[in-house]
Design an enzyme around this catalytic site. Structure first.
Site, PDB file in Angstrom:
ATOM      1  N   HIS A  62      -1.399  -9.274  -2.407  1.00 16.38           N
ATOM      2  CA  HIS A  62      -3.006  -9.536  -1.806  1.00 16.38           C
ATOM      3  C   HIS A  62      -3.377  -7.785  -1.491  1.00 16.38           C
ATOM      4  O   HIS A  62      -4.422  -7.542  -2.102  1.00 16.38           O
ATOM      5  CB  HIS A  62      -2.780  -9.636  -0.575  1.00 16.38           C
ATOM      6  CG  HIS A  62      -3.837 -10.007  -0.136  1.00 16.38           C
ATOM      7  ND1 HIS A  62      -4.555 -10.307   1.389  1.00 16.38           N
ATOM      8  CD2 HIS A  62      -5.626  -9.382  -0.152  1.00 16.38           C
ATOM      9  CE1 HIS A  62      -5.669 -10.404   1.063  1.00 16.38           C
ATOM     10  NE2 HIS A  62      -6.440  -9.210   0.769  1.00 16.38           N
ATOM     11  N   GLU A 116     -10.371  -3.776  -3.364  1.00 15.08           N
ATOM     12  CA  GLU A 116      -8.898  -3.383  -2.446  1.00 15.08           C
ATOM     13  C   GLU A 116      -8.803  -1.541  -2.606  1.00 15.08           C
ATOM     14  O   GLU A 116      -8.657  -1.304  -1.564  1.00 15.08           O
ATOM     15  CB  GLU A 116      -7.292  -3.759  -3.068  1.00 15.08           C
ATOM     16  CG  GLU A 116      -7.316  -5.408  -2.818  1.00 15.08           C
ATOM     17  CD  GLU A 116      -7.143  -5.415  -1.036  1.00 15.08           C
ATOM     18  OE1 GLU A 116      -6.067  -5.162  -0.428  1.00 15.08           O
ATOM     19  OE2 GLU A 116      -7.807  -6.867  -0.361  1.00 15.08           O
ATOM     20  N   HIS A 120      -9.154   0.416   1.089  1.00 18.19           N
ATOM     21  CA  HIS A 120      -8.183   0.669   1.578  1.00 18.19           C
ATOM     22  C   HIS A 120      -7.048   1.744   0.449  1.00 18.19           C
ATOM     23  O   HIS A 120      -6.901   2.946   1.413  1.00 18.19           O
ATOM     24  CB  HIS A 120      -6.399  -0.714   1.675  1.00 18.19           C
ATOM     25  CG  HIS A 120      -6.969  -1.777   2.231  1.00 18.19           C
ATOM     26  ND1 HIS A 120      -6.850  -1.655   3.959  1.00 18.19           N
ATOM     27  CD2 HIS A 120      -7.376  -2.948   1.849  1.00 18.19           C
ATOM     28  CE1 HIS A 120      -6.897  -2.658   4.270  1.00 18.19           C
ATOM     29  NE2 HIS A 120      -7.801  -3.723   2.889  1.00 18.19           N
TER      30      HIS A 120
END
Ligand SMILES: *[C@@H]1O[C@H](CO)[C@@H](O)[C@H](O)[C@H]1NC(C)=O
Ligand SMILES: *[C@@H]1O[C@H](CO)[C@@H](O)[C@H](O)[C@H]1NC(C)=O
Ligand SMILES: *[C@@H]1O[C@H](CO)[C@@H](O)[C@H](O)[C@H]1NC(C)=O
Ligand SMILES: *[C@@H]1O[C@H](CO)[C@@H](O)[C@H](O)[C@H]1NC(C)=O
Length: 228
Positions: A62, A116, A120
């Site tokens: 993930h 992502e 992040h």
């Protein structure tokens, strides 16, 4: 005037210190998070297989999320750094197999990886560029095969139920560190294994004991492990 001036200087110094602090302590470690596709797909949430086809019956990545020891986390750290597919062009097929998207509308994964990276990955750019960030996540996954680890402990994606503490124990026994396990509910409301969090040190080189676990363990003591 003099008083105001010195306050201004103090304020400027404080702001600078805070800026320095933010830069040097932007994050302390990573959560490396994997998801069981069976538990994504059997909820009432809509899902699709990626355009590359049904993903392997394995825990897919993930994300790799910079986090702080106090439980908070930085996000969207550099709006100027967009995901650039050419940076990962020599690992695209690995991303497709290890980091498959399950989101609708169906797509080839680029949107998932872009999200992502932008949310992040940009927060650990001081240590890892785009290519290295994605490659690191794949390597971390390959070093810790969760499905095999569970299998060795007699825990298989056959529905279950299994004891949550036995699942955590299996991972701790194999890799030395206690994971965080996150559950969701299937369409009939049963608690099921959804995501496994492991912690990785700031440079990405080692798994570590988690300095802090995410809040809210939504798992029941006994959880399902659905077929995929
Ligand atoms: C893939 O490309 C990156 C730069 O984008 C490079 O650093 C890396 O060495 C390449 N890897 C392989 C296996 O060619
Ligand atoms: C993925 O899909 C996007 C948008 O449709 C496209 O621009 C891109 O070339 C595709 N990438 C791959 C690796 O197929
Ligand atoms: C899923 O949908 C079914 C049928 O509409 C409903 O009975 C059930 O409560 C829903 N479950 C969840 C978790 O939303
Ligand atoms: C991460 O682990 C490696 C290997 O043990 C070590 O060399 C490095 O200093 C660690 N980094 C941090 C920030 O803890």
């Amino acid at each position: 005037m003099e008083f105001k001036g010195s306050n201004l200087i103090k304020l400027l110094l404080l702001t600078q210190c805070l800026t320095v602090l933010c830069v040097s302590q932007n994050y302390d470690f990573f959560y490396f998070v994997r998801q069981w596709p069976g538990s994504y797909c059997n909820t009432n949430r809509s899902y699709c297989y990626p355009t590359t086809g049904k993903p392997a019956a394995d825990f897919g990545i993930h994300g790799l999320w910079p986090n702080r020891n106090d439980g908070s986390y930085p996000s969207n750290c550099d709006p100027n750094s967009q995901f650039n597919p050419s940076e990962v062009s020599n690992i695209t097929s690995k991303l497709q197999s290890h980091w498959p998207t399950l989101a609708c509308p169906t797509n080839n994964g680029t949107r998932f990886w872009a999200h992502e990276w932008e949310k992040h990955g940009t927060c650990s750019m001081s240590k890892l560029n785009q290519h290295d960030y994605f490659e690191l996540a794949i390597k971390l996954k390959q070093k810790t095969d969760l499905k095999q680890t569970f299998r060795n402990a007699g825990i298989n994606p056959n529905g279950g139920p299994y004891s949550l503490s036995n699942m955590k124990e299996a991972i701790k026994k194999a890799f030395g560190f206690t994971p965080h396990i996150d559950c969701n509910v299937d369409a009939s409301g049963k608690s099921q294994l959804f995501q496994v969090y492991m912690c990785v040190n700031r440079t990405g080189s080692n798994f570590i004991e988690c300095p802090v676990f995410p809040r809210g363990g939504r798992c029941k003591p006994s959880i399902m492990f659905p077929v995929f």
